[in-house]
Design a protein around this motif. Structure first.
Motif, PDB file in Angstrom:
ATOM      1  N   CYS A  19       0.849  -1.195   0.000  1.00  0.00           N
ATOM      2  CA  CYS A  19       0.000   0.000   0.000  1.00  0.00           C
ATOM      3  C   CYS A  19       0.885   1.245   0.000  1.00  0.00           C
ATOM      4  CB  CYS A  19      -0.909   0.000   1.227  1.00  0.00           C
ATOM      5  SG  CYS A  19      -2.104  -1.360   1.237  1.00  0.00           S
ATOM      6  N   PRO A  20       0.326   2.408  -0.324  1.00  0.00           N
ATOM      7  CA  PRO A  20       1.126   3.641  -0.305  1.00  0.00           C
ATOM      8  C   PRO A  20       1.706   3.892   1.080  1.00  0.00           C
ATOM      9  CG  PRO A  20      -0.967   4.001  -1.417  1.00  0.00           C
ATOM     10  CD  PRO A  20      -1.049   2.642  -0.783  1.00  0.00           C
ATOM     11  N   THR A  21       2.789   4.643   1.128  1.00  0.00           N
ATOM     12  CA  THR A  21       3.480   4.878   2.394  1.00  0.00           C
ATOM     13  C   THR A  21       3.163   6.231   3.010  1.00  0.00           C
ATOM     14  OG1 THR A  21       5.399   5.733   1.153  1.00  0.00           O
ATOM     15  CG2 THR A  21       5.400   3.383   1.744  1.00  0.00           C
ATOM     16  N   ASP A  22       2.243   6.993   2.404  1.00  0.00           N
ATOM     17  CA  ASP A  22       1.871   8.283   2.997  1.00  0.00           C
ATOM     18  C   ASP A  22       1.170   8.050   4.335  1.00  0.00           C
ATOM     19  OD1 ASP A  22       2.830   9.383   0.673  1.00  0.00           O
ATOM     20  OD2 ASP A  22       0.849   9.493  -0.280  1.00  0.00           O
ATOM     21  N   TRP A  23       1.290   9.042   5.221  1.00  0.00           N
ATOM     22  CA  TRP A  23       0.720   8.902   6.555  1.00  0.00           C
ATOM     23  C   TRP A  23      -0.785   8.643   6.504  1.00  0.00           C
ATOM     24  CZ3 TRP A  23       2.877   7.851  10.972  1.00  0.00           C
ATOM     25  CH2 TRP A  23       4.201   8.206  11.209  1.00  0.00           C
ATOM     26  N   ARG A  24      -1.506   9.335   5.631  1.00  0.00           N
ATOM     27  CA  ARG A  24      -2.956   9.228   5.607  1.00  0.00           C
ATOM     28  C   ARG A  24      -3.456   8.498   4.360  1.00  0.00           C
ATOM     29  NH1 ARG A  24      -5.387  11.694   9.534  1.00  0.00           N
ATOM     30  NH2 ARG A  24      -7.391  11.687   8.461  1.00  0.00           N
ATOM     31  N   ALA A  25      -2.606   7.695   3.773  1.00  0.00           N
ATOM     32  CA  ALA A  25      -3.015   6.926   2.590  1.00  0.00           C
ATOM     33  C   ALA A  25      -4.032   5.857   2.987  1.00  0.00           C
ATOM     34  CB  ALA A  25      -1.808   6.273   1.937  1.00  0.00           C
ATOM     35  N   PRO A  26      -4.958   5.503   2.107  1.00  0.00           N
ATOM     36  CA  PRO A  26      -5.924   4.455   2.421  1.00  0.00           C
ATOM     37  C   PRO A  26      -5.267   3.081   2.471  1.00  0.00           C
ATOM     38  CG  PRO A  26      -6.133   5.127   0.133  1.00  0.00           C
ATOM     39  CD  PRO A  26      -5.166   6.079   0.770  1.00  0.00           C
ATOM     40  N   PHE A  27      -5.898   2.154   3.154  1.00  0.00           N
ATOM     41  CA  PHE A  27      -5.370   0.790   3.262  1.00  0.00           C
ATOM     42  C   PHE A  27      -5.765  -0.008   2.026  1.00  0.00           C
ATOM     43  CE2 PHE A  27      -5.303   0.768   8.223  1.00  0.00           C
ATOM     44  CZ  PHE A  27      -4.264   1.675   8.184  1.00  0.00           C
ATOM     45  N   PHE A  28      -5.286   0.422   0.896  1.00  0.00           N
ATOM     46  CA  PHE A  28      -5.509  -0.256  -0.379  1.00  0.00           C
ATOM     47  C   PHE A  28      -4.199  -0.289  -1.141  1.00  0.00           C
ATOM     48  CE2 PHE A  28      -9.837   1.305   0.511  1.00  0.00           C
ATOM     49  CZ  PHE A  28     -10.550   0.127   0.340  1.00  0.00           C
ATOM     50  N   PRO A  29      -4.059  -1.195  -2.105  1.00  0.00           N
ATOM     51  CA  PRO A  29      -2.808  -1.268  -2.861  1.00  0.00           C
ATOM     52  C   PRO A  29      -2.477   0.042  -3.549  1.00  0.00           C
ATOM     53  CG  PRO A  29      -4.195  -3.167  -3.325  1.00  0.00           C
ATOM     54  CD  PRO A  29      -5.034  -2.215  -2.542  1.00  0.00           C
ATOM     55  N   ALA A  30      -1.208   0.326  -3.644  1.00  0.00           N
ATOM     56  CA  ALA A  30      -0.773   1.522  -4.362  1.00  0.00           C
ATOM     57  C   ALA A  30      -1.103   1.381  -5.837  1.00  0.00           C
ATOM     58  CB  ALA A  30       0.735   1.723  -4.169  1.00  0.00           C
ATOM     59  N   ALA A  31      -1.385   2.510  -6.476  1.00  0.00           N
ATOM     60  CA  ALA A  31      -1.639   2.488  -7.910  1.00  0.00           C
ATOM     61  C   ALA A  31      -0.408   1.941  -8.621  1.00  0.00           C
ATOM     62  CB  ALA A  31      -1.964   3.896  -8.402  1.00  0.00           C
ATOM     63  N   SER A  32      -0.650   1.152  -9.658  1.00  0.00           N
ATOM     64  CA  SER A  32       0.464   0.539 -10.370  1.00  0.00           C
ATOM     65  C   SER A  32       0.179   0.524 -11.861  1.00  0.00           C
ATOM     66  CB  SER A  32       0.690  -0.894  -9.873  1.00  0.00           C
ATOM     67  OG  SER A  32      -0.469  -1.685 -10.102  1.00  0.00           O
ATOM     68  N   GLY A  33       1.192   0.160 -12.641  1.00  0.00           N
ATOM     69  CA  GLY A  33       1.029   0.068 -14.082  1.00  0.00           C
ATOM     70  C   GLY A  33       0.723   1.414 -14.711  1.00  0.00           C
ATOM     71  N   ASP A  34       0.067   1.387 -15.867  1.00  0.00           N
ATOM     72  CA  ASP A  34      -0.263   2.623 -16.567  1.00  0.00           C
ATOM     73  C   ASP A  34      -1.139   3.528 -15.723  1.00  0.00           C
ATOM     74  OD1 ASP A  34       1.181   1.777 -18.751  1.00  0.00           O
ATOM     75  OD2 ASP A  34      -0.562   0.990 -19.819  1.00  0.00           O
TER      76      ASP A  34
END
Length: 465
Positions: free
Chosen positions: A40-55
């Motif tokens: 998941c993204p490493t930002d402090w307030r990022a949602p608990f979902f996978p980071a955007a990837s690919g295109d």
């Protein structure tokens, strides 16, 4: 070990689709060392979902295309909205005519701990509408003139534009409203699942405008009532002008977004990426594709706003409710009129695909395609939900506030109104034309994705991401 200066690593894994028993089996075999975890993204307030990837990760976020976005109007009480003006006028008379203070407060329906009551004065003004500072209980005047309101996608209703009655009116949206204003509305903390990823309103939109739940964000085209200050960042317009070799207007950008994102193929194409909320925009670097999309998007917005925005009679877009071609448009045949008084409001709407007939009580509309009847915005069937606010039984499931709604909600016409029929015919024509455009939009999206794109990183120099 704990480190208050560094966010924890968060990983995500989806259980297999299917039966509950299969999910328990998957949970039993789950281990932290297994394959298939996504970072998941490493930002402090990022949602608990996978980071955007690919295109998808390279597309600019939708929010970067606007200087401002905000929540739609949050009325907090349902009786201030209705599909007809008469109901609102009668509700106001009933409220202000009640002499028992306890009963009057019950009719008003204040929120526990809220700051809107019949005794509360108001300092908030909704631009373009009469302002009254006196408390409702002391107000002897008729209701403030009801205004057309963007209640749900493709559903225009009426609201009492009175800040004393609306919990969170978002004065910014009212201050920027004009006959040229366009609001793009889409989900932000949740993702669309089907239908168009975004919809448009020419009227100030409700908090739940997009699909009736999960809220969303409203992105105005203009920042001011004169429609002179665009809400599209000037840096973005300049960057696009450099890429395309000619000036780009705010209208062009809004229309481009409509063409590319306001159709089911966009949502279906990126459904896997939308597991993390937050819409992104495939932005073409090809000036011809951009121009084609901008032209197409003007038609989309014209349709979504019932012909009230982006009208151009010379281009076949009159400033009037859109109509399908002769022979294709829905119509009420002889003997099919939806009865008004003295018959009561109908409580039934059914569709007969064999006859292509939409039955409303004892009346019916012919030449309604299955696609019109089934059209949805992220799971909400538009035609049925439009009817559910105009039928005899308009009760809704209680969500959040578990108290019974105000008794004022029950004040509604005792018969079907002629304006309901006109609105239904307008709705069906709009949906028919929207559906007819979808293959063209899907084809355009694929051609944009195959051509060169402007990536999010390329726009950072314009300070818009």
């Amino acid at each position: 070990d704990k480190n208050r200066d560094t966010p924890a690593n968060v990983r995500f894994r989806a259980l297999p689709k299917g039966r509950r028993e299969d999910k328990f089996v998957a949970l039993a075999d789950l281990s932290l060392d297994a394959q298939g975890w996504q970072d998941c993204p490493t930002d402090w307030r990022a949602p608990f979902f996978p980071a955007a990837s690919g295109d998808w990760a390279t597309f600019p976020p939708l929010i970067s295309f606007f200087d401002y976005n905000g929540s739609g109007v949050m009325p907090g009480r349902t009786w201030v909205i209705a599909p007809d003006r008469q109901s609102l006028e009668q509700r106001w008379v009933r409220l202000t005519g009640e002499r028992d203070a306890v009963k009057q407060e019950d009719l008003f329906h204040p929120h526990e701990g809220g700051d809107k009551t019949v005794s509360k004065k108001s300092q908030t003004e909704l631009t373009g509408h009469e302002h009254r500072s006196a408390a409702v209980k002391d107000d002897p005047l008729p209701v403030i003139a009801p205004a057309r309101y963007g209640f749900r996608s493709f559903d225009r209703q009426w609201i009492i534009p009175d800040a004393r009655l609306i919990n969170r009116p978002n004065p910014t949206l009212w201050a920027g409203y004009s006959p040229k204003q366009v609001y793009l509305v889409g989900l932000q903390r949740h993702s669309p699942t089907s239908g168009p990823a975004i919809t448009f309103s020419g009227l100030v939109p409700d908090h739940d405008y997009y699909k009736g739940s999960f809220a969303g964000r409203a992105h105005p085209l203009w920042r001011d009532v004169a429609a002179k200050v665009p809400n599209i960042p000037t840096q973005l317009l300049g960057a696009l002008a450099d890429v395309y070799g000619h000036p780009v207007s705010a209208d062009d950008v809004m229309a481009y977004l409509a063409a590319v994102m306001a159709h089911p193929a966009f949502t279906a194409r990126f459904l896997g990426d939308l597991i993390q909320p937050g819409l992104r925009v495939p932005l073409t670097a090809d000036p011809e594709l951009f121009a084609e999309a901008a032209a197409l998007g003007r038609v989309v917005i014209w349709l979504h706003t019932y012909g009230e925005r982006f009208a151009d009679p010379a281009a076949g877009r009159p400033k009037a409710p859109p109509r399908m071609a002769e022979g294709a448009r829905p119509f009420i045949p002889e003997g099919g009129s939806i009865p008004g008084a003295p018959e009561p409001l109908p409580d039934m709407m059914e569709y007969d695909p064999a006859k292509r007939r939409l039955r409303v009580g004892n009346g019916f509309v012919d030449n309604v395609s299955p696609e019109m009847w089934a059209y949805e915005v992220s799971g909400k069937q538009v035609v049925w939900h439009w009817f559910s606010y105009r039928r005899l039984d308009r009760t809704r499931p209680q969500i959040g506030d578990k108290r019974p709604p105000s008794p004022l909600d029950k004040m509604q016409p005792d018969h079907w109104l002629a304006e309901y029929t006109s609105d239904l015919i307008d709705l069906l024509n709009v949906l028919g034309r929207v559906i007819a455009m979808e293959p063209t939009q899907a084809d355009l999206l694929e051609r944009i994705l195959k051509a060169e794109l402007i990536k999010a990183d390329h726009l950072k120099t314009a300070v818009i991401v």
